[in-house]
Design a protein around this motif. Sequence first.
Motif, short mmCIF file in Angstrom:
data_model
loop_
_atom_site.label_atom_id
_atom_site.label_comp_id
_atom_site.label_asym_id
_atom_site.label_seq_id
_atom_site.Cartn_x
_atom_site.Cartn_y
_atom_site.Cartn_z
N ARG A 97 0.83 -1.21 0.00
CA ARG A 97 0.00 0.00 0.00
C ARG A 97 0.86 1.25 0.00
NH1 ARG A 97 -3.93 3.33 -1.46
NH2 ARG A 97 -4.32 4.93 0.13
N VAL A 98 1.90 1.26 0.82
CA VAL A 98 2.77 2.43 0.91
C VAL A 98 3.41 2.72 -0.44
CG1 VAL A 98 4.95 3.25 1.88
CG2 VAL A 98 3.24 2.24 3.38
N LEU A 99 3.91 1.70 -1.11
CA LEU A 99 4.60 1.90 -2.38
C LEU A 99 3.67 2.38 -3.48
CD1 LEU A 99 6.99 -1.18 -2.32
CD2 LEU A 99 7.61 1.22 -2.04
N ASP A 100 2.37 2.15 -3.32
CA ASP A 100 1.39 2.59 -4.32
C ASP A 100 0.91 4.02 -4.10
OD1 ASP A 100 1.47 0.26 -5.75
OD2 ASP A 100 -0.24 -0.65 -4.72
N THR A 101 1.24 4.62 -2.95
CA THR A 101 0.75 5.96 -2.65
C THR A 101 1.55 7.03 -3.38
OG1 THR A 101 2.20 6.24 -0.73
CG2 THR A 101 0.04 5.21 -0.35
N PRO A 102 0.95 8.19 -3.64
CA PRO A 102 1.71 9.30 -4.23
C PRO A 102 2.90 9.72 -3.38
CG PRO A 102 -0.65 9.72 -4.39
CD PRO A 102 -0.48 8.50 -3.52
N SER A 103 2.80 9.54 -2.06
CA SER A 103 3.87 9.95 -1.16
C SER A 103 5.17 9.19 -1.38
CB SER A 103 3.43 9.77 0.30
OG SER A 103 2.28 10.53 0.59
N ALA A 104 5.09 8.01 -1.98
CA ALA A 104 6.29 7.18 -2.16
C ALA A 104 6.82 7.19 -3.58
CB ALA A 104 5.98 5.75 -1.73
N GLN A 105 6.19 7.93 -4.48
CA GLN A 105 6.60 7.84 -5.88
C GLN A 105 7.98 8.44 -6.13
OE1 GLN A 105 4.77 5.78 -7.81
NE2 GLN A 105 3.85 5.62 -5.76
N TRP A 106 8.42 9.37 -5.28
CA TRP A 106 9.75 9.95 -5.47
C TRP A 106 10.85 9.06 -4.92
CZ3 TRP A 106 12.72 10.96 -1.11
CH2 TRP A 106 12.05 11.00 0.11
N TRP A 107 10.50 8.00 -4.23
CA TRP A 107 11.50 7.17 -3.57
C TRP A 107 12.48 6.51 -4.54
CZ3 TRP A 107 8.55 3.96 0.72
CH2 TRP A 107 8.07 4.86 1.70
N ASN A 108 12.09 6.32 -5.79
CA ASN A 108 12.99 5.64 -6.74
C ASN A 108 13.34 6.52 -7.92
OD1 ASN A 108 14.49 3.27 -6.99
ND2 ASN A 108 13.07 2.37 -8.46
N GLN A 109 13.19 7.83 -7.76
CA GLN A 109 13.50 8.74 -8.86
C GLN A 109 15.00 8.98 -8.98
OE1 GLN A 109 11.21 12.28 -8.12
NE2 GLN A 109 9.30 11.37 -8.82
N PHE A 110 15.43 9.27 -10.22
CA PHE A 110 16.82 9.63 -10.47
C PHE A 110 17.13 10.99 -9.87
CE2 PHE A 110 16.08 6.79 -14.22
CZ PHE A 110 16.96 5.80 -13.84
N ARG A 111 18.42 11.29 -9.77
CA ARG A 111 18.85 12.58 -9.22
C ARG A 111 18.30 13.73 -10.06
NH1 ARG A 111 22.21 16.42 -10.69
NH2 ARG A 111 23.13 15.23 -12.40
N PRO A 112 17.58 14.67 -9.43
CA PRO A 112 17.13 15.86 -10.16
C PRO A 112 18.28 16.85 -10.34
CG PRO A 112 16.42 15.99 -7.88
CD PRO A 112 17.07 14.65 -8.04
N ALA A 113 18.16 17.72 -11.32
CA ALA A 113 19.24 18.68 -11.59
C ALA A 113 19.42 19.66 -10.44
CB ALA A 113 18.97 19.43 -12.89
N GLY A 114 18.30 20.13 -9.88
CA GLY A 114 18.36 21.09 -8.79
C GLY A 114 18.20 20.43 -7.44
N GLN A 115 19.10 20.72 -6.51
CA GLN A 115 19.04 20.15 -5.17
C GLN A 115 19.50 21.21 -4.16
OE1 GLN A 115 20.23 15.86 -4.77
NE2 GLN A 115 21.11 16.18 -6.80
N TRP A 116 19.70 20.77 -2.92
CA TRP A 116 20.10 21.69 -1.86
C TRP A 116 21.26 21.09 -1.05
CZ3 TRP A 116 15.12 21.07 -3.42
CH2 TRP A 116 14.43 22.24 -3.80
N ALA A 117 22.21 21.94 -0.75
CA ALA A 117 23.28 21.58 0.18
C ALA A 117 22.93 22.11 1.56
CB ALA A 117 24.61 22.17 -0.30
N LEU A 118 23.19 21.33 2.59
CA LEU A 118 22.82 21.68 3.95
C LEU A 118 24.08 21.97 4.77
CD1 LEU A 118 20.22 18.82 4.60
CD2 LEU A 118 19.87 21.01 3.43
N HIS A 119 24.05 23.09 5.46
CA HIS A 119 25.15 23.44 6.36
C HIS A 119 24.58 23.63 7.75
CE1 HIS A 119 28.67 25.13 8.18
NE2 HIS A 119 28.13 26.31 8.33
N TRP A 120 24.86 22.66 8.62
CA TRP A 120 24.32 22.68 9.98
C TRP A 120 25.21 23.56 10.86
CZ3 TRP A 120 19.67 20.46 10.17
CH2 TRP A 120 19.36 19.50 9.21
#
Length: 351
Positions: A125-148
């Motif tokens: 059920r979880v894998l069929d939900t819209p919330s999980a569709q990004w779980w197996n996507q390729f790297r997008p061009a735009g991302q964020w670097a985090l500095h804690w």
Amino acid sequence: MDTGAEVLLEGPRGRRLCLELAMMLDPTVASAVFYLGYELDPGRGTSVKLLSVSGDDGGAPPVPSLEDLTGALEALDAGSAGADQIDGALVRAVDSSRPWQEPDGEDALAALPEVQAALVPLASRVLDTPSAQWWNQFRPAGQWALHWSPAGNPAPPRHAAAETLSAWAAGARREEAGAARDRPADPHANWTGTWWSFPEGALRTVAQLPLGLDLIEDSFGETSVSVTGVRGAGRTYEVRSGSDWAALCREYPFPVTASRRHDWFRCTGRHGEWVIPDWEKAAEKWDAVHVTALAYLSCANRALDIDAGRSSVMAGWNPDTTIWLTDTAGEDGPPERWYRTATGEPWVREA
């Protein structure tokens, strides 16, 4: 394993996500996991203690059985899982990861064959939900670097990627040589050291905001972070399964048996030779390595077979994380400050 649900449940973090979600959906499951997880916890009676509570008749309430738990899991209304609950379960699965020591009681419980089988409908059920569709996507061009860092502290200047990887490789070789000389070969020995399998100092980026701010393995509960947009191109090695990680280790093996032996034995129960990718050599072919969320959930915290005698562990990675091996990624806009009032509270972008 063939189905997506079985792939998800193959990994300790994927199993924990499903168990956390089940506890959110049904208090009966939560109660059973509380008691049964305690019984399986390696720190039972020492670092983890259970305080007894009297029932209405003055006696201790009945302790749920494994059959009670599996029955409750099988009776779950999997369709009632919402996006916020799935994201919350993902956060808990990452936050409870500990690749440097034994699995906790809940992880041990979720690994039991009976519990895994009872979690299959929920995983599907979880894998069929819209919330999980990004779980197996390729790297997008735009991302964020985090500095804690505390509010107001700028991110330190970045070194050239080649310099960073050269320093990492030299340091890792020194540690391995020193560990082989000074540390006991017995994997049961009470010893710890470097347990992660990524190159320290390399640029790391995430694709999900604000969710990615909570998907941090070994987090210290920070309440402030500087977020900088990053846009990169180039050749990206996509890790979408354990076989992808294993292939990278086979092509660029970096021995780490002596330096990882004790931590990874506690984490996986495996005793043998260990390798990770040689990130400096991998950079000769690849500009970046991206681990999908599903790969993290199915692979992290377990021994991934490389060949007949060697294995590896995906440790210290986070879901949907990219590590840059060359200087093909650059800043895309000014940094932003995100904060929260306390650990567990929602993240807010500073105006």
